[in-house]
Write a protein that holds these residues in place. Structure first.
Motif, mmCIF file in Angstrom:
data_model
loop_
_atom_site.group_PDB
_atom_site.id
_atom_site.type_symbol
_atom_site.label_atom_id
_atom_site.label_comp_id
_atom_site.label_asym_id
_atom_site.label_seq_id
_atom_site.Cartn_x
_atom_site.Cartn_y
_atom_site.Cartn_z
ATOM 1 N N ALA A 278 0.762 -1.324 -0.090
ATOM 2 C CA ALA A 278 -0.355 0.002 -0.056
ATOM 3 C C ALA A 278 0.878 0.962 -0.065
ATOM 4 O O ALA A 278 -0.399 2.145 -0.249
ATOM 5 C CB ALA A 278 -0.596 -0.232 1.490
ATOM 6 N N TYR A 279 2.282 1.176 0.069
ATOM 7 C CA TYR A 279 2.931 1.787 0.227
ATOM 8 C C TYR A 279 2.524 3.564 -1.227
ATOM 9 O O TYR A 279 2.615 3.483 -2.533
ATOM 10 C CB TYR A 279 4.601 2.166 0.144
ATOM 11 C CG TYR A 279 5.043 3.129 0.170
ATOM 12 C CD1 TYR A 279 6.072 3.653 1.474
ATOM 13 C CD2 TYR A 279 5.780 3.290 -1.427
ATOM 14 C CE1 TYR A 279 6.398 4.337 1.212
ATOM 15 C CE2 TYR A 279 6.926 4.720 -1.227
ATOM 16 C CZ TYR A 279 7.326 5.243 0.208
ATOM 17 O OH TYR A 279 8.147 6.109 0.131
ATOM 18 N N ASP A 280 2.217 4.312 -0.639
ATOM 19 C CA ASP A 280 1.969 5.422 -1.523
ATOM 20 C C ASP A 280 2.866 6.840 -1.274
ATOM 21 O O ASP A 280 3.355 7.892 0.208
ATOM 22 C CB ASP A 280 0.544 6.197 -1.227
ATOM 23 C CG ASP A 280 0.189 7.242 -1.712
ATOM 24 O OD1 ASP A 280 0.959 8.307 -1.861
ATOM 25 O OD2 ASP A 280 -1.035 7.053 -2.492
ATOM 26 N N ALA A 281 4.202 7.086 -1.988
ATOM 27 C CA ALA A 281 4.744 7.872 -1.519
ATOM 28 C C ALA A 281 4.891 9.900 -1.490
ATOM 29 O O ALA A 281 5.051 10.131 -0.120
ATOM 30 C CB ALA A 281 6.345 7.901 -3.329
ATOM 31 N N ALA A 282 3.701 9.612 -2.930
ATOM 32 C CA ALA A 282 2.745 11.299 -1.905
ATOM 33 C C ALA A 282 2.679 11.415 -0.599
ATOM 34 O O ALA A 282 2.875 12.398 0.647
ATOM 35 C CB ALA A 282 2.518 11.747 -3.027
ATOM 36 N N ALA A 283 1.873 10.516 -0.317
ATOM 37 C CA ALA A 283 1.496 10.396 1.403
ATOM 38 C C ALA A 283 1.925 10.413 2.279
ATOM 39 O O ALA A 283 2.610 10.890 3.633
ATOM 40 C CB ALA A 283 -0.175 9.304 1.243
ATOM 41 N N ALA A 284 2.608 9.378 1.933
ATOM 42 C CA ALA A 284 4.072 9.266 3.292
ATOM 43 C C ALA A 284 4.927 10.137 2.874
ATOM 44 O O ALA A 284 4.981 10.490 4.387
ATOM 45 C CB ALA A 284 4.521 8.067 2.342
ATOM 46 N N ASN A 285 5.064 10.965 1.930
ATOM 47 C CA ASN A 285 5.703 12.464 2.529
ATOM 48 C C ASN A 285 4.959 13.221 2.894
ATOM 49 O O ASN A 285 5.515 14.491 3.975
ATOM 50 C CB ASN A 285 6.774 12.327 1.079
ATOM 51 C CG ASN A 285 7.504 12.113 0.475
ATOM 52 O OD1 ASN A 285 8.506 11.227 1.028
ATOM 53 N ND2 ASN A 285 7.707 12.632 -0.371
ATOM 54 N N ARG A 286 3.888 13.250 2.972
ATOM 55 C CA ARG A 286 3.049 14.175 3.694
ATOM 56 C C ARG A 286 3.176 13.757 4.883
ATOM 57 O O ARG A 286 3.492 14.942 5.801
ATOM 58 C CB ARG A 286 1.897 14.340 2.703
ATOM 59 C CG ARG A 286 0.647 15.096 3.641
ATOM 60 C CD ARG A 286 -0.814 15.106 2.904
ATOM 61 N NE ARG A 286 -1.436 15.384 3.880
ATOM 62 C CZ ARG A 286 -2.585 14.996 3.479
ATOM 63 N NH1 ARG A 286 -3.340 14.104 3.068
ATOM 64 N NH2 ARG A 286 -4.562 15.321 4.216
#
Length: 298
Positions: A278-286
């Motif tokens: 489920a890794y989401d780079a944009a949401a993780a950076n947020r």
């Protein structure tokens, strides 16, 4: 939430999530290993230089607790004293994905201790990737280790870990301590803040499970025992399964008069962890930006 996702349908759901990305379990595991290799700091006698040139000191450490000896990964800027962060990994345990995450926060100026919360049973890594847990074999391996952890043990562990941090030359004890937890580690952050309220000033739960349960010592019911500011970052699919949890957290924080951000992110459970399907780079950076903003008050 992660603690409840151990049935056959959930393994099928995991495979379906990978299929949507055009991956098999094997391909995903190989991809995760490559990502770790690319993210790791070059080591030389315990010293590492990250991509932006800032030097870090890192290594595995042993910490005495009332239940034995816990192993953990400690990383911090090579020079100076810094506010400490206690990091609780997800259900798959301390592994390279969380060393990468710890380094990221160390690069921001924190002394980060990422712990093996399964130390009572085995030293880390117990699993190499999250994908391993999403197999019947991986789940069976982890389950008895999860059963060995309870709120009382998490509380005594948190006190031992914070006492250890406060004894380290790299830790600035004039600053508060932050804590962050992922998946099953999410509620551990609340218990940490309640265990040592005079030291823990910020706590972040990322797609945390078990924050609102029908027990007298549910994490949301002990917020009034803390002196921390909180971030509860909730996965959209967790919210869909239990939409009342965010309301209970909001009401509990208001009643306890503790500052808290309670937000549902447009990403699924596990979105902050690099080896999760489920890794989401944009949401993780947020989420990282939100945690760093929370830690500004340390």
């Amino acid at each position: 939430m992660c603690e409840d996702r151990t049935g056959p349908d959930d393994f099928a759901e995991h495979d379906a999530a990978l299929a949507r990305r055009g991956l098999s379990r094997r391909q995903f595991g190989m991809m995760g290993a490559a990502a770790f290799a690319a993210s790791c700091t070059t080591m030389d006698g315990g010293m590492g230089g990250a991509d932006d040139g800032a030097a870090l000191t890192e290594g595995m450490v042993d910490i005495a607790t009332p239940d034995g000896t816990a192993d953990a990964f400690f990383v911090h800027p090579a020079e100076g004293r810094h506010p400490a962060v206690l990091l609780w990994p997800d259900v798959a345990g301390l592994r390279e994905a969380f060393k990468v995450k710890a380094r990221k926060f160390a690069q921001e100026g924190y002394a980060v201790l990422a712990v093996n919360h399964y130390y009572r049973n085995a030293r880390a890594p117990i699993l190499e990737t999250f994908s391993e847990w999403r197999t019947p074999e991986g789940s069976a391996k982890i389950e008895p280790m999860r059963q060995a952890i309870n709120p009382a043990r998490t509380t005594t562990d948190a006190r031992a870990f914070i006492a250890w941090l406060d004894a380290q030359p790299a830790v600035d004890t004039t600053r508060g301590i932050g804590t962050q937890g992922y998946c099953m580690g999410g509620p551990y952050t609340v218990r940490t803040a309640a265990a040592v309220p005079a030291r823990v000033r910020a706590a972040a739960s990322l797609h945390g499970g078990g924050l609102v349960v029908d027990e007298s010592n549910s994490p949301h019911r002990i917020l009034d025992q803390t002196q921390a500011a909180f971030l509860f970052a909730i996965a959209q699919n967790d919210d869909a399964k239990d939409p009342s949890a965010k309301t209970a957290l909001r009401e509990a924080a208001d009643a306890a008069n503790v500052p808290a951000v309670v937000e549902v992110y447009p990403a699924d459970h596990g979105w902050t962890v690099i080896d999760s399907p489920a890794y989401d780079a944009a949401a993780a950076n947020r989420a990282v930006a939100a945690i760093l903003s929370l830690y500004d008050a340390l």
